[in-house]
Design an enzyme around this catalytic site. Structure first.
Site, PDB file in Angstrom:
ATOM      1  N   SER A  21       0.847  -1.190   0.000  1.00 51.10           N
ATOM      2  CA  SER A  21       0.000   0.000   0.000  1.00 51.10           C
ATOM      3  C   SER A  21       0.882   1.239   0.000  1.00 51.10           C
ATOM      4  CB  SER A  21      -0.947  -0.022   1.206  1.00 51.10           C
ATOM      5  OG  SER A  21      -1.965   0.966   1.077  1.00 51.10           O
ATOM      6  N   ASN A  22       0.332   2.368   0.426  1.00 52.64           N
ATOM      7  CA  ASN A  22       1.083   3.623   0.478  1.00 52.64           C
ATOM      8  C   ASN A  22       0.572   4.473   1.632  1.00 52.64           C
ATOM      9  OD1 ASN A  22      -1.211   5.306  -0.585  1.00 52.64           O
ATOM     10  ND2 ASN A  22      -0.884   3.985  -2.376  1.00 52.64           N
ATOM     11  N   ARG A  23       1.102   5.678   1.766  1.00 50.11           N
ATOM     12  CA  ARG A  23       0.843   6.499   2.943  1.00 50.11           C
ATOM     13  C   ARG A  23      -0.444   7.322   2.864  1.00 50.11           C
ATOM     14  NH1 ARG A  23       5.812  10.188   3.693  1.00 50.11           N
ATOM     15  NH2 ARG A  23       4.517  10.960   5.412  1.00 50.11           N
TER      16      ARG A  23
END
Length: 213
Positions: A21-23
């Site tokens: 995923s990412n932030r």
């Protein structure tokens, strides 16, 4: 006006407990949805996993998890939309194989095979027609050049660029610092504002650009 907004990250699962995923927290996308509602528009929000409460008075809310699910949802809702604001931070890759049980340490080896996710804006570009498309470019270097290239390559009408390395901008903050770029227009850099205020300025710019047509 019917506005379709995407927000948040996607999750690309390796097994039932691990994912890529990412932030992204979804704050900017949710602020866009709320600003559009406050401006009197009918809003459908497609959201990846977040801890946020959806804004009140949405026309529709569709939670999704993966990039493929987000693409399906965008394709479903786009035909009745006048504008798309693609705020979501969609994962570029997903694991080539998803395991149906937790993999124990060492089972995966030292290399994880990935396959590209679809580029949602590229996939729906043939459906654009009269619709106004807004994209986002979260960058760490050559911010305006990268955003301008994306604006033209993806056939966007407006792009919101920000340098996520700046304090008070980008992910996991309540403020943002963005520059708005449109074809054949001077770049408009906004000061540091709350994400709610940034969203209001983006919606106002979108309305102004659409009135020029």
């Amino acid at each position: 006006m019917q506005i379709l907004v995407t927000a948040g990250p996607t999750r690309e699962f390796i097994d039932p407990v691990r994912f890529l995923s990412n932030r992204s927290t979804g704050k900017m996308g949710y602020a866009i949805a709320e600003a559009a509602i406050d401006a009197g528009h009918s809003v459908t929000l497609i959201s990846g996993p977040t801890f946020l409460q959806p804004p009140e008075h949405l026309h529709a809310f569709r939670p999704v998890v993966s990039a493929l699910e987000m693409l399906d949802a965008v394709q479903q809702f786009l035909p009745v939309a006048d504008a798309l604001v693609m705020t979501a931070a969609v994962a570029d890759f997903r694991p080539a194989r998803r395991f149906d049980r937790k993999c124990h340490k060492g089972e995966l080896g030292s290399t994880l095979e990935l396959v590209p996710n679809p580029d949602i804006l590229a996939a729906i570009r043939p459906l654009k027609e009269h619709r106004f498309f807004v994209g986002f470019a979260a960058e760490t270097n050559d911010v305006l050049a990268s955003a301008a290239e994306k604006l033209h390559r993806k056939g966007l009408d407006l792009i919101v660029a920000n340098d996520v390395t700046q304090p008070g901008a980008g992910f996991e903050t309540d403020t943002n610092i963005v520059t708005l770029l449109a074809p054949n227009a001077t770049a408009e850099t906004l000061p540091m504002l709350s994400k709610a205020e940034t969203a209001q300025r983006i919606i106002a710019r979108m309305e102004a650009e659409m009135q020029k047509r």
